[in-house]
Every structure is written in C-alpha cells, then in structure tokens.
Design a protein around this motif. Structure first.
Motif, PDB file in Angstrom:
ATOM      1  N   HIS A 160      46.571  42.008  32.225  1.00  0.00           N
ATOM      2  CA  HIS A 160      45.953  43.329  32.308  1.00  0.00           C
ATOM      3  C   HIS A 160      46.651  44.177  33.380  1.00  0.00           C
ATOM      4  CE1 HIS A 160      42.882  46.430  32.609  1.00  0.00           C
ATOM      5  NE2 HIS A 160      42.276  45.924  31.558  1.00  0.00           N
ATOM      6  N   PRO A 161      46.949  45.464  33.098  1.00  0.00           N
ATOM      7  CA  PRO A 161      47.642  46.279  34.097  1.00  0.00           C
ATOM      8  C   PRO A 161      46.797  46.569  35.335  1.00  0.00           C
ATOM      9  CG  PRO A 161      46.994  47.616  32.201  1.00  0.00           C
ATOM     10  CD  PRO A 161      46.754  46.187  31.824  1.00  0.00           C
ATOM     11  N   ASN A 162      45.473  46.576  35.184  1.00  0.00           N
ATOM     12  CA  ASN A 162      44.561  46.841  36.307  1.00  0.00           C
ATOM     13  C   ASN A 162      43.376  45.878  36.239  1.00  0.00           C
ATOM     14  OD1 ASN A 162      45.752  49.327  37.622  1.00  0.00           O
ATOM     15  ND2 ASN A 162      45.530  50.056  35.507  1.00  0.00           N
ATOM     16  N   PRO A 163      43.568  44.621  36.651  1.00  0.00           N
ATOM     17  CA  PRO A 163      42.535  43.596  36.471  1.00  0.00           C
ATOM     18  C   PRO A 163      41.426  43.596  37.514  1.00  0.00           C
ATOM     19  CG  PRO A 163      44.453  42.622  37.510  1.00  0.00           C
ATOM     20  CD  PRO A 163      44.802  44.061  37.219  1.00  0.00           C
ATOM     21  N   ASP A 164      41.448  44.518  38.457  1.00  0.00           N
ATOM     22  CA  ASP A 164      40.519  44.488  39.585  1.00  0.00           C
ATOM     23  C   ASP A 164      39.061  44.342  39.168  1.00  0.00           C
ATOM     24  OD1 ASP A 164      42.871  46.344  39.812  1.00  0.00           O
ATOM     25  OD2 ASP A 164      42.419  46.187  41.950  1.00  0.00           O
ATOM     26  N   GLU A 205      41.100  35.353  46.576  1.00  0.00           N
ATOM     27  CA  GLU A 205      42.112  36.344  46.248  1.00  0.00           C
ATOM     28  C   GLU A 205      42.859  35.904  44.993  1.00  0.00           C
ATOM     29  OE1 GLU A 205      44.699  36.627  49.628  1.00  0.00           O
ATOM     30  OE2 GLU A 205      43.428  38.096  50.653  1.00  0.00           O
ATOM     31  N   ARG A 206      43.376  36.866  44.253  1.00  0.00           N
ATOM     32  CA  ARG A 206      44.231  36.575  43.101  1.00  0.00           C
ATOM     33  C   ARG A 206      45.477  37.447  43.230  1.00  0.00           C
ATOM     34  NH1 ARG A 206      40.829  32.942  39.681  1.00  0.00           N
ATOM     35  NH2 ARG A 206      42.146  33.471  37.903  1.00  0.00           N
ATOM     36  N   ASP A 214      52.819  43.857  39.651  1.00  0.00           N
ATOM     37  CA  ASP A 214      53.246  42.480  39.882  1.00  0.00           C
ATOM     38  C   ASP A 214      53.422  42.208  41.376  1.00  0.00           C
ATOM     39  OD1 ASP A 214      54.215  39.917  39.601  1.00  0.00           O
ATOM     40  OD2 ASP A 214      56.201  40.531  38.909  1.00  0.00           O
ATOM     41  N   GLY A 215      52.742  41.150  41.856  1.00  0.00           N
ATOM     42  CA  GLY A 215      52.840  40.758  43.248  1.00  0.00           C
ATOM     43  C   GLY A 215      51.727  41.276  44.134  1.00  0.00           C
ATOM     44  N   GLU A 216      50.938  42.230  43.660  1.00  0.00           N
ATOM     45  CA  GLU A 216      49.844  42.783  44.447  1.00  0.00           C
ATOM     46  C   GLU A 216      48.669  41.794  44.475  1.00  0.00           C
ATOM     47  OE1 GLU A 216      46.792  46.601  44.262  1.00  0.00           O
ATOM     48  OE2 GLU A 216      48.789  46.763  43.342  1.00  0.00           O
ATOM     49  N   THR A 217      48.000  41.689  45.616  1.00  0.00           N
ATOM     50  CA  THR A 217      46.861  40.792  45.786  1.00  0.00           C
ATOM     51  C   THR A 217      45.557  41.575  45.695  1.00  0.00           C
ATOM     52  OG1 THR A 217      48.139  39.300  47.197  1.00  0.00           O
ATOM     53  CG2 THR A 217      45.746  39.149  47.342  1.00  0.00           C
ATOM     54  N   ILE A 218      44.576  40.995  44.990  1.00  0.00           N
ATOM     55  CA  ILE A 218      43.263  41.635  44.867  1.00  0.00           C
ATOM     56  C   ILE A 218      42.185  40.650  45.302  1.00  0.00           C
ATOM     57  CG2 ILE A 218      43.932  43.242  43.051  1.00  0.00           C
ATOM     58  CD1 ILE A 218      42.740  41.335  41.001  1.00  0.00           C
ATOM     59  N   ASP A 219      41.069  41.185  45.788  1.00  0.00           N
ATOM     60  CA  ASP A 219      39.946  40.361  46.237  1.00  0.00           C
ATOM     61  C   ASP A 219      39.113  39.880  45.055  1.00  0.00           C
ATOM     62  OD1 ASP A 219      40.633  40.725  48.913  1.00  0.00           O
ATOM     63  OD2 ASP A 219      39.382  42.522  49.110  1.00  0.00           O
ATOM     64  N   VAL A 220      38.499  38.717  45.228  1.00  0.00           N
ATOM     65  CA  VAL A 220      37.613  38.141  44.222  1.00  0.00           C
ATOM     66  C   VAL A 220      36.197  38.106  44.793  1.00  0.00           C
ATOM     67  CG1 VAL A 220      37.109  36.114  42.798  1.00  0.00           C
ATOM     68  CG2 VAL A 220      39.486  36.733  43.296  1.00  0.00           C
TER      69      VAL A 220
END
Length: 364
Positions: A160-164, A205-206, A214-220
């Motif tokens: 997904h391009p924006n999985p947040d 984090e994912r 690609d490579g950006e980290t997001i919170d879970v």
C-alpha cells in the motif's frame, strides 16, 4: 424507481472502486466527490466525470442524498455524524466506526434524523456468498456446526502506498479484514452471542517497503496478530484468525470453510463477489463445485445500490448499520476478551439479512 444522487467523501485508494462503479447500477448515480486534499478530489473528478467539491459543500448540496464515506476509520464517527446532520443518508466503508460507542452514536444520530446508514462490506451480496446462503438454506450440508476463517499476510506496508491508517485506531488485521469474514458468517449463520479472543502486536514500528515511501518507519498503535472464537445464536461456533505478522503459510489464502452435520461448504474469498463455491457431502471423498445461483459478480458499489433501493422503496436493507454495528461488536469483543481474559457475551438482537433475488440488481 427514481435514481438517487450520491457523492464520494474521501478520494483515497479505495475511492477508485466506488467511482468506477458509478455506471453499474440503475438505483444511484455518483455525481460528485470531495476530499480535504483539493488536488486529489479534482484528479478523481476529472478521471470519472463527476464534480469536485469541498467536503462541506458536498454535504450541504440538496441534490445529493447519499454520502459514500471513504474517510479513515478513525474519523468515521465524526464524518458520518456531519453527513447525517446535514440531511444525507450515509454509506460508509468498514468498519462502521473505530469503537463500539462510536458506531452506536452514528446509529442514534441516523434514527434521530430519520435517515439510513449502510456499511461495507457488501461482498456478501455477491453471487458467491449468496449461493452459499442458498446451499445452507436448502440443507445441503445439514445443520451448521462450525466454521474456520483464516486471513494472514506480512502487512499492508509491503504494497500500500500509504499504509499508516491500517496501524492506527480503527485499523489492525481484525478491523481491516475481519469485517469480510464476520459479515459473511452472520449473513449465513445469524447473529453472534459470545466471543473470546487473544491478540498481540509483534512490534511498535513497521518499515514501509512499498513506493513511494520505501524505508519510512511508521508507528503501530493496534494489535497485528488477532485470533478469536465466535459463538452464534444458532449453536455454531467459528474460529477466526487475522494477522499482519505472517511471512508465509501452507494454508491456502484465505482459508474459509463452514462445517455441517451432512457436509462441508468451502466458501469463496469474502473480499470478492464471485465463487467458487464447493461442497463435500457426507460419505464423499471430493469437493464438488456448486453452480452459482445468483448473478452479481461485478464488484464494489452493490451496498450503495442496496441502500438506494431502501431509500426509495420498501426494499429490505441488507447492508444496514445495525448489521455493521453487530459485526463491530464481535471484532471489538475479541480484543476486549483478550484484555480481560474473559468471554464477552451480548444480545443477539439482529435478524439475518434476507437472501437476495437471483437476478439482483437487474430488478432495481
């Protein structure tokens, strides 16, 4: 019946599935789209030949009767409430809300305003699951005893391009994919009465591996591996597993089966509208494919047509807010059970949605 005008609120990835369905049904027509991102709304409007509007402009437009709410789950309560208070019926993407209280609030506002709420998923209106309903109602597998539903993946950040939003409130595999399975099961077995569950989160984090982030980290913020047992009023029980933490599996994906006293029903992917539908009867060694008894296989938008028919006529509203709220009760109950270590029971004050005519939606 007179065509119902609809507008799309939220022009993200899923909006293409709805906007492309605009010419598929006679019951409604999508005439407008809106998004906080003006450029995104204008791009969608140009592609699909509708009018781009600001969100508040669309909600206030007297020519639009149904708002198709495709905003993130975390704001479903607020956006549905705004649309209803502006005088619009609402069809909202799943889940109905990010919390049970939010879902009940939406339905309370709708009742107060004398309006209808519909909610995804609408895939149980498709030929595949409607044929399964016919198989059960005809007694081909006897009395339902149990079911298994398994959906696993490595996570939406791989495609997904924006999985947040899948890792924020209202997200997680259970709230994202669970509605397809639980809605299908309620449509086949009737309402649930008790759940128990156990959930976990593999990491806080994912890392996105899809483009363009690609490579950006997001919170879970939510669980990412969730399992539950659901008991139904009719006596059947189902095992449910959804996960964003499975890198690979020997199970076919999805694994979706219903067991009866006289046979097993292999259900189709509830994220789609078509088959195959297969049955293995007592004493037989192989599954045999069942000819589909219903016609609709075309894709998203069926629930909006279902709502539009209920707005204009005495059509039995199948993708109702009451059904979506009950499904959310089940999903949230699994998480609550995991937290408390106890079963969670609730009243089964819901009828199974009526089966569709085989030729639907040609009749409307």
């Amino acid at each position: 019946m007179d065509v119902v005008n609809a507008g799309v609120l939220g022009c993200g990835t899923i909006s293409d599935a709805y906007l492309s369905a605009g010419d598929r049904f006679d019951a409604y027509e999508i005439t407008a789209c809106a998004d906080l991102d003006t450029e995104r709304a204008e791009q969608a409007a140009d592609e699909y030949g509708v009018t781009a509007m600001a969100p508040e402009e669309m909600l206030a437009d007297p020519d639009i009767e149904i708002v198709i709410n495709l905003t993130p789950p975390s704001v479903h309560e607020a956006t549905c409430t705004q649309a209803l208070e502006a005088g619009n019926h609402v069809y909202v993407e799943k889940p109905l809300a990010s919390t049970v209280a939010g879902a009940r609030s939406i339905l309370d506002v709708a009742e107060r305003e004398g309006l209808l709420v519909g909610s995804a998923p609408d895939t149980f209106l498709g030929a595949g699951l409607q044929t399964c309903r016919q198989v059960i109602d005809d007694g081909l597998i006897g009395e339902p005893v149990g079911a298994t539903a398994i959906w696993t993946s490595p996570g939406h950040e791989v495609w997904h391009p924006n999985p947040d939003l899948y890792y924020q409130e209202g997200g997680g595999p259970l709230f994202d994919m669970g509605p397809y399975y639980v809605t299908a099961l309620v449509s086949l077995l009737g309402p649930a009465t008790r759940v128990t569950g156990s959930v976990t989160r593999a990491s806080d984090e994912r890392t996105i591996t899809s483009e363009p982030r690609d490579g950006e980290t997001i919170d879970v913020e939510v669980p990412t591996h969730e399992s539950g047992i659901v008991d139904f009023a009719g006596g059947a029980t189902a095992n449910l597993l959804t996960s964003f933490d499975v890198q690979g599996s020997t199970f076919p994906m999805p694994a979706f089966e219903l067991y009866g006293t006289e046979g097993t029903l292999a259900l189709p992917d509830p994220n789609h509208f078509e088959g195959p539908v297969r049955v293995q009867k007592r004493g037989e060694r192989e599954f045999e494919e069942v000819e589909l008894t219903h016609e609709y296989t075309a894709g998203r938008g069926a629930g909006v047509a279902d709502l539009a028919a209920a707005v204009r006529t005495d059509w039995s509203h199948r993708t109702s807010g009451d059904l979506a709220a009950h499904v959310l009760d089940v999903l949230a109950g699994i998480r609550e059970s995991s937290e408390t270590g106890e079963h969670l029971s609730f009243d089964a004050d819901l009828d199974r949605p009526e089966p569709l005519p085989g030729a639907w939606p040609a009749e409307y």
